[in-house]
Design an enzyme around this catalytic site. Structure first.
Site, PDB file in Angstrom:
ATOM      1  N   ASP A  62       2.881   4.306   8.442  1.00 17.68           N
ATOM      2  CA  ASP A  62       2.993   2.966   8.931  1.00 17.68           C
ATOM      3  C   ASP A  62       3.656   2.819  10.246  1.00 17.68           C
ATOM      4  O   ASP A  62       4.521   4.240  10.325  1.00 17.68           O
ATOM      5  CB  ASP A  62       4.178   2.019   8.204  1.00 17.68           C
ATOM      6  CG  ASP A  62       3.056   0.467   8.245  1.00 17.68           C
ATOM      7  OD1 ASP A  62       3.087   0.505   7.671  1.00 17.68           O
ATOM      8  OD2 ASP A  62       3.574   0.448   9.199  1.00 17.68           O
ATOM      9  N   ASN A 115      -1.011  -6.006  -0.403  1.00 16.38           N
ATOM     10  CA  ASN A 115      -1.498  -6.897   0.577  1.00 16.38           C
ATOM     11  C   ASN A 115      -2.438  -7.951   0.090  1.00 16.38           C
ATOM     12  O   ASN A 115      -3.488  -7.277   1.165  1.00 16.38           O
ATOM     13  CB  ASN A 115      -0.191  -7.524   1.504  1.00 16.38           C
ATOM     14  CG  ASN A 115       2.113  -7.292   1.738  1.00 16.38           C
ATOM     15  OD1 ASN A 115       2.323  -7.492   0.613  1.00 16.38           O
ATOM     16  ND2 ASN A 115       1.969  -6.610   2.797  1.00 16.38           N
ATOM     17  N   GLN A 172      -1.163 -10.180   3.906  1.00 15.46           N
ATOM     18  CA  GLN A 172      -2.203  -8.975   4.662  1.00 15.46           C
ATOM     19  C   GLN A 172      -2.351  -9.377   5.990  1.00 15.46           C
ATOM     20  O   GLN A 172      -2.855 -10.818   6.433  1.00 15.46           O
ATOM     21  CB  GLN A 172      -3.488  -8.757   3.724  1.00 15.46           C
ATOM     22  CG  GLN A 172      -4.600  -8.028   4.474  1.00 15.46           C
ATOM     23  CD  GLN A 172      -5.503  -7.637   3.389  1.00 15.46           C
ATOM     24  OE1 GLN A 172      -6.142  -8.125   2.847  1.00 15.46           O
ATOM     25  NE2 GLN A 172      -6.206  -6.978   3.569  1.00 15.46           N
ATOM     26  N   VAL A 174      -4.001  -6.679   8.075  1.00 11.72           N
ATOM     27  CA  VAL A 174      -4.957  -5.652   8.008  1.00 11.72           C
ATOM     28  C   VAL A 174      -6.258  -5.646   7.877  1.00 11.72           C
ATOM     29  O   VAL A 174      -5.797  -5.271   6.172  1.00 11.72           O
ATOM     30  CB  VAL A 174      -5.194  -4.343   8.574  1.00 11.72           C
ATOM     31  CG1 VAL A 174      -6.082  -3.570   8.979  1.00 11.72           C
ATOM     32  CG2 VAL A 174      -3.847  -4.471   9.633  1.00 11.72           C
ATOM     33  N   HIS A 225      -6.072  -1.279   1.702  1.00  8.64           N
ATOM     34  CA  HIS A 225      -4.943  -0.108   1.914  1.00  8.64           C
ATOM     35  C   HIS A 225      -3.312  -0.316   0.984  1.00  8.64           C
ATOM     36  O   HIS A 225      -2.928  -1.959   0.320  1.00  8.64           O
ATOM     37  CB  HIS A 225      -3.971  -0.215   2.852  1.00  8.64           C
ATOM     38  CG  HIS A 225      -3.636  -0.897   3.711  1.00  8.64           C
ATOM     39  ND1 HIS A 225      -4.334  -2.815   4.450  1.00  8.64           N
ATOM     40  CD2 HIS A 225      -2.462  -2.000   4.045  1.00  8.64           C
ATOM     41  CE1 HIS A 225      -3.689  -3.191   4.622  1.00  8.64           C
ATOM     42  NE2 HIS A 225      -2.427  -3.085   4.473  1.00  8.64           N
ATOM     43  N   HIS A 262       0.193  -0.023   0.010  1.00  9.52           N
ATOM     44  CA  HIS A 262       1.654   0.688   0.398  1.00  9.52           C
ATOM     45  C   HIS A 262       2.282   1.970  -0.483  1.00  9.52           C
ATOM     46  O   HIS A 262       2.557   1.011  -1.695  1.00  9.52           O
ATOM     47  CB  HIS A 262       2.726  -0.807   1.034  1.00  9.52           C
ATOM     48  CG  HIS A 262       1.734  -1.316   2.064  1.00  9.52           C
ATOM     49  ND1 HIS A 262       2.734  -0.889   3.471  1.00  9.52           N
ATOM     50  CD2 HIS A 262       1.026  -2.041   2.239  1.00  9.52           C
ATOM     51  CE1 HIS A 262       1.974  -1.991   4.051  1.00  9.52           C
ATOM     52  NE2 HIS A 262       0.857  -2.804   3.547  1.00  9.52           N
TER      53      HIS A 262
HETATM   54  P1  AMP Z   1      -0.581  -5.732   5.794  1.00  7.69           P
HETATM   55  O1  AMP Z   1       0.506  -6.338   5.958  1.00  7.69           O
HETATM   56  O2  AMP Z   1      -0.670  -5.189   4.441  1.00  7.69           O
HETATM   57  O3  AMP Z   1      -2.194  -6.114   6.182  1.00  7.69           O
HETATM   58  O4  AMP Z   1      -0.265  -3.316   6.276  1.00  7.69           O
HETATM   59  C1  AMP Z   1      -0.371  -3.154   7.267  1.00  7.69           C
HETATM   60  C2  AMP Z   1       0.490  -2.328   7.983  1.00  7.69           C
HETATM   61  O5  AMP Z   1      -0.174  -1.730   9.193  1.00  7.69           O
HETATM   62  C3  AMP Z   1       2.059  -2.824   8.502  1.00  7.69           C
HETATM   63  O6  AMP Z   1       2.849  -2.767   7.546  1.00  7.69           O
HETATM   64  C4  AMP Z   1       1.839  -2.246   9.734  1.00  7.69           C
HETATM   65  O7  AMP Z   1       3.030  -1.748  10.304  1.00  7.69           O
HETATM   66  C5  AMP Z   1       0.815  -1.314   9.510  1.00  7.69           C
HETATM   67  N1  AMP Z   1      -0.003  -0.782  10.859  1.00  7.69           N
HETATM   68  C6  AMP Z   1      -0.837  -1.516  11.626  1.00  7.69           C
HETATM   69  N2  AMP Z   1      -1.458  -0.642  12.571  1.00  7.69           N
HETATM   70  C7  AMP Z   1      -1.272   0.138  12.555  1.00  7.69           C
HETATM   71  C8  AMP Z   1      -1.178   1.742  13.519  1.00  7.69           C
HETATM   72  N3  AMP Z   1      -1.325   1.723  14.500  1.00  7.69           N
HETATM   73  N4  AMP Z   1      -0.886   2.856  12.333  1.00  7.69           N
HETATM   74  C9  AMP Z   1      -0.297   2.936  11.957  1.00  7.69           C
HETATM   75  N5  AMP Z   1       0.313   1.500  11.024  1.00  7.69           N
HETATM   76  C10 AMP Z   1      -0.658   0.201  10.808  1.00  7.69           C
END
Ligand code: AMP
Length: 115
Positions: free
Chosen positions: A31, A87, A94, A96, A100, A102
């Site tokens: 992350d 999430n 969530q 992204v 996924h 974590h």
């Molecule tokens: P969520 O909030 O559960 O959708 O998690 C998305 C996660 O993606 C967050 O913990 C971000 O820090 C992580 N994230 C966003 N962009 C990137 C990236 N380019 N590379 C690695 N992690 C990322």
């Protein structure tokens, strides 16, 4: 412009990512903003938007994600345990829209999210 998710772009090599695991179904990257000493995202290559979008065709994929998480946790030295978080949707926090897991580890998880 592209409608690919950030994670699809990382998987396709269009954006940088630190890969810790890859197979034919899932990849795992560190992350960007780690919330624990070990913070790895387990991401299916198939861009399923969220857990709400899983269907019967994804049963094997879901199992492969969990199995990969277990293998990665072992590889990362998390023998004392870790936390898996998915999430889901706006109320789940969530950010992204590409399914996924974590993996959080390397410290004691003191925040109790369930009673
Ligand atoms: P969520 O909030 O559960 O959708 O998690 C998305 C996660 O993606 C967050 O913990 C971000 O820090 C992580 N994230 C966003 N962009 C990137 C990236 N380019 N590379 C690695 N992690 C990322």
């Amino acid at each position: 412009m592209t409608d690919k998710t950030i994670f699809s772009r990382i998987i396709d090599g269009e954006l940088p990512g630190t890969f810790v695991y890859q197979d034919d179904v899932v990849v795992a990257i560190r992350d960007l903003k780690p919330a624990a000493p070990v913070h790895v995202l387990v991401i299916p290559r198939k861009p399923i938007p969220s857990l709400q979008h899983l269907d019967e065709n994804d049963v094997e994929l879901a199992g492969r994600m969990l199995l990969a998480a277990s293998r990665i946790a072992e590889q990362e030295g998390l023998e004392d345990g870790y936390r898996l978080i998915v999430n889901t949707g706006p109320n789940g926090g969530q950010t992204v829209p590409h399914l996924h897991l974590h993996i959080l580890g390397g410290r004691k998880m003191t925040e109790r999210m369930v009673p």
